[in-house]
Design an enzyme around this catalytic site. Structure first.
Site, PDB file in Angstrom:
ATOM      1  NE  ARG A 189      -3.441 139.238  29.596  1.00 22.50           N
ATOM      2  CZ  ARG A 189      -2.973 139.016  30.825  1.00 22.50           C
ATOM      3  NH1 ARG A 189      -2.854 137.774  31.284  1.00 22.50           N
ATOM      4  NH2 ARG A 189      -2.619 140.022  31.592  1.00 22.50           N
ATOM      5  NE  ARG A 215       4.027 142.974  36.919  1.00 20.45           N
ATOM      6  CZ  ARG A 215       3.307 141.846  36.876  1.00 20.45           C
ATOM      7  NH1 ARG A 215       3.656 140.799  37.597  1.00 20.45           N
ATOM      8  NH2 ARG A 215       2.265 141.764  36.098  1.00 20.45           N
ATOM      9  CE  LYS A 275      -4.746 144.522  31.604  1.00 19.50           C
ATOM     10  NZ  LYS A 275      -3.334 144.133  31.843  1.00 19.50           N
ATOM     11  CB  THR A 296      -8.125 138.807  36.910  1.00 23.45           C
ATOM     12  OG1 THR A 296      -7.392 139.484  35.883  1.00 23.45           O
ATOM     13  CG2 THR A 296      -7.230 138.628  38.121  1.00 23.45           C
TER      14      THR A 296
END
Ligand SMILES: Nc1ncnc2c1ncn2[C@@H]1O[C@H](COP(=O)(O)OP(=O)(O)O)[C@@H](O)[C@H]1O
Ligand SMILES: C=C(OP(=O)(O)O)C(=O)O
Length: 761
Positions: A282, A324, A467, A525
């Site tokens: 990934r 972020r 996702k 995750t």
């Protein structure tokens, strides 16, 4: 014996509860007679030779057959072990403990090839060869070959280490003996011949030029004792031999996705990650420049270009409209109760303030909202706002590092799902031929259609995984998944945007819906988060992997563990071992408690159709949803009736025989269907399209091999079986279920659809 074991540190201990002569069925044998290698909690019992092909299928799982009791996964943990005894059947067929007649150090060459082949320096009673690998292994085309490599590398390593090395005396002695033994002539086996041929070409040698650089990981790079990894590294470095197909991880059905980051972007590391079990690489486009990612893509392509290797798929994960914080020079400590400010001004950073990359942040946030950093590692309550800043009070403190995730509890950012940066990255993916996009923060099916239209216009055959990580995606889950080619349960952001306790429920639902739609799904995750800094996982992490496997996920994913962690290889090995072990328990329970076919928890081959399965698995699912699934299934059956039926019956047949499935596929569609039914054996898929081969790396239970198809079906079947024998994936005498079906049957003139059972010659 236990005391001795503790003293020796790596003594193999047979359970005191195992009375010699006790007859045990495989499951009880496993419960009662486990032995511990190296004090690492792994287990294996040495094998006997006399196991039948039928029994040998157990070797592909960590379960034991009655005759040949070995736990392959244990071999992945450690390359050497001292063994005090093995189990063999006596003349009455009962199990007895047999002591070796000479020193009993074992080199688990099997760690390289699935744990099925073990070379040993032991002499067992009644066996005269020091190299009695056949007494320890099932018939193998490559065990001696593995041994040669191991021994040569080990010996060279030993000489390099000199007398000051930390290798203990016993291990040294055995390595020297093995090295001396290597000089003795051996009967050549297929694998050796193959290697000898490939070794000769200069191009191949050049292609595998060893990396001069230091191992990037401090913790994993240190050599304190000779492990299989050291041996492998030494072997590669010393011999410059071409990489050969390794089957060490092919038994595992659940696939492993590894995020490539600063600790794993070297050639050496990528090769080792694949050996340890990586199936999909990934690339997280939230970090790194295109140049950086291109270098990784090139390495994966270089790996894939080697003949006969397991191909690794490349998944490009878009940054998406994520919010972020900016870069910081050094971690900023946030203390509970202190004031801290997020500003939309770029490039601001001090101990009280940091930039945010999203201009709409101030508008989206309201007083009293809770801002989460990295899904809640730190949290702050919003106290006031100015036109460009949000002033907060720290609720849960900690260190803030560069480019951390920001979420507002219960809210999705009002940003388009595909940002300008994402389009640049998507173009990069097209130019570099990636296999999958993982599209971040998908909130509706429209965005998937938009991307697919774009890819069509570029004639780019790249699959789109969505996702699921946004609160806004949940009401549209079905249509989003329907539009996609698969999904990722992105638990990090999902658990920040929604209450964390909802994540496991959603995980299960997303897995089941994807399964019912014959689409691959990844659970992602925090799976081994603690292994970013520690060499062993927490028990909860191990359970997390096991649960995902039991739920029937296609793949599990590592993020920081392989991107910037201290123990990337160990993390992959743990994931491999836990998945393999869990899969074995699923196979066992389907055989014992519920009869041969019916599985409800893992969704393995069952007499029930996917819809009925769904009803059983999700009793709490709303009827409306189930009706929706039913319609989808009916629709699929109509379009695909023959292939569906053949996939289902091939699975039943293979399970009854305890056999693997063999399928020939140009597009991969038949492999997708077979994977959906989760047969207990491996789905060996032969394809003449490299892209399809790579893509199948993500699918549960599928092992894809590249092969040119001959116009003559029989020639192709024989070639395929010979290839599997050569790679040690099936053995002569073993049965396989061969399926000839699919949307575009390859040998249309020969027949329409059929399933045959073949005995491997
Ligand atoms: N290409 C890369 N370049 C630099 N660092 C990376 C890269 N990929 C991942 N990382 C590091 O690994 C960490 C964990 O990876 P991942 O979970 O994919 O990232 P994130 O949670 O930040 O989206 C990242 O936060 C980052 O520090
Ligand atoms: C996989 C995830 O996405 P990313 O690492 O890109 O934030 C996640 O949020 O769980």
């Amino acid at each position: 014996m236990a005391a001795m074991a503790a003293q020796a540190g790596r003594m193999h201990v047979l359970s005191p509860s195992m009375a010699a002569g006790t007859e045990c069925s495989p499951p009880s044998l496993r419960e009662r007679n486990l032995a511990t290698v190296c004090g690492q909690g792994s287990s294996w019992v040495a094998t006997s030779a006399a196991c039948t092909a039928q029994q040998r299928r157990f070797h592909r799982s960590p379960a034991f057959c009655g005759n040949c009791v070995a736990s392959p996964d244990a071999l992945a943990h450690r390359s050497t072990a001292t063994v005090s005894a093995r189990l063999v059947r006596d003349e009455h067929g009962a199990y007895v403990q047999q002591q070796p007649s000479s020193s009993c150090m074992v080199f688990c060459a099997g760690a390289k090839d699935g744990g099925r082949k073990v070379a040993s320096s032991r002499r067992w009673p009644g066996e005269d060869s020091l190299w009695s690998s056949s007494s320890l292994s099932s018939s193998s085309s490559s065990s001696s070959f593995s041994r040669i490599g191991v021994v040569r590398a080990a010996a060279t390593k030993l000489s390099m280490m000199g007398s000051g090395g930390k290798q203990d005396d016993e291990e040294r002695k055995v390595i020297s003996t093995l090295a001396a033994e290597e000089e003795k002539p051996l009967t050549k086996k297929k694998g050796e011949r193959r290697r000898a041929t490939t070794k000769a070409t200069a191009t191949d040698m050049e292609a595998t030029k060893p990396v001069e650089e230091e191992a990037p990981k401090e913790a994993e790079g240190k050599v304190t004792s000779l492990t299989m990894d050291d041996v492998k590294a030494a072997e590669r470095g010393m011999d410059k031999r071409p990489h050969v197909p390794l089957s060490s991880t092919f038994q595992r059905k659940t696939k492993i996705v590894c995020t490539i980051g600063p600790t794993s972007n070297s050639r050496e590391m990528i090769w080792q990650l694949v050996d340890a079990g990586m199936n999909v690489a990934r690339l997280n486009m939230s970090h790194g420049e295109h140049q950086w990612h291109r270098a990784v893509v090139d390495l994966i392509k270089e790996y894939n270009a080697q003949p006969g290797v397991d191909n690794v798929a490349i998944m490009l994960d878009t940054k998406g409209p994520e919010v972020r914080t900016g870069d910081v020079h050094e971690p900023i400590l946030l203390t509970m109760g202190q004031e801290f400010t997020f500003t939309i001004k770029r490039g601001v950073v001090d101990e009280k303030c940091v930039s945010v990359n999203y201009d709409g942040f101030v508008d989206d946030v309201e007083i009293e909202d809770i801002v989460l950093i990295d899904g809640g590692m730190q949290s702050l309550a919003v106290k006031s706002k100015t036109k460009d800043s949000v002033i907060c009070e720290v609720v849960d403190g900690g260190y803030l590092t560069s480019r951390r995730h920001l979420n507002v509890r219960g809210k999705s950012a009002t940003l388009p799902s595909i940002t300008e940066k994402d389009w640049e990255d998507i173009k990069f993916g097209v130019d570099n031929g990636v296999d999958y996009y993982a599209l971040s923060f998908v909130k509706s099916a429209d965005v998937v259609h938009e991307l697919k239209d774009y890819l069509k216009s570029k004639n780019a055959d790249i699959k789109v995984l969505v996702k699921i990580e946004s609160a806004d995606s949940i009401p549209n889950l079905h249509t989003i998944l329907e539009a996609s080619d698969g999904a990722m349960v992105a638990r990090g952001d999902l658990g920040a945007e929604l209450p964390v306790e909802e994540v496991p429920i959603l995980q299960n639902q997303i897995i089941q819906i994807c399964r019912s739609m014959v689409k691959p799904v990844i659970v992602a995750t925090n799976m081994l988060e603690s292994m970013i800094n520690h060499p062993t996982p927490t028990r909860a992490e191990v359970s997390d992997i096991a649960i995902a496997v039991r739920e029937g996920t296609d793949a599990v994913m590592l993020s920081g563990e392989t991107a910037h962690g201290k123990y990337p290889l160990k993390a992959v090995k743990v994931m491999h071992t836990v998945a393999l072990q869990t899969e074995a328990t699923l196979a066992e329970s389907s055989q014992s408690s519920q009869g041969p076919f019916v599985r409800q928890d893992s969704g393995q081959a069952h007499r029930l159709g996917p819809v009925e399965l769904l009803i059983k698995q999700l009793p709490s699912k709303r009827m409306a949803d189930l009706n929706y699934e039913r319609e989808l299934y009916a629709d699929r059956m109509e379009k695909n009736h023959m292939s569906e039926m053949f996939a289902f019956h091939a699975t039943m047949m293979a399970n009854t025989l305890g056999a693997s499935v063999l399928v020939f596929s140009r597009s991969g569609s038949m492999a997708h269907l077979l994977s959906h039914y989760r047969p207990q054996g491996i789905i060996f898929t032969f394809t003449n399209d490299k892209r399809v081969q790579r893509r199948l790396a993500l699918y549960n239970g599928v092992r894809a091999l590249y092969m040119e198809f001959s116009a003559d079906a029989e020639v192709t079947f024989k070639k395929a079986l010979a290839m599997l024998v050569e790679y040690g994936m099936v053995e002569p005498g073993e049965e396989v279920a061969l399926v000839q079906s699919g949307r575009t049957p390859i040998w249309r003139s020969e027949s329409t659809h059929h399933i045959q059972v073949r005995t491997v010659q």
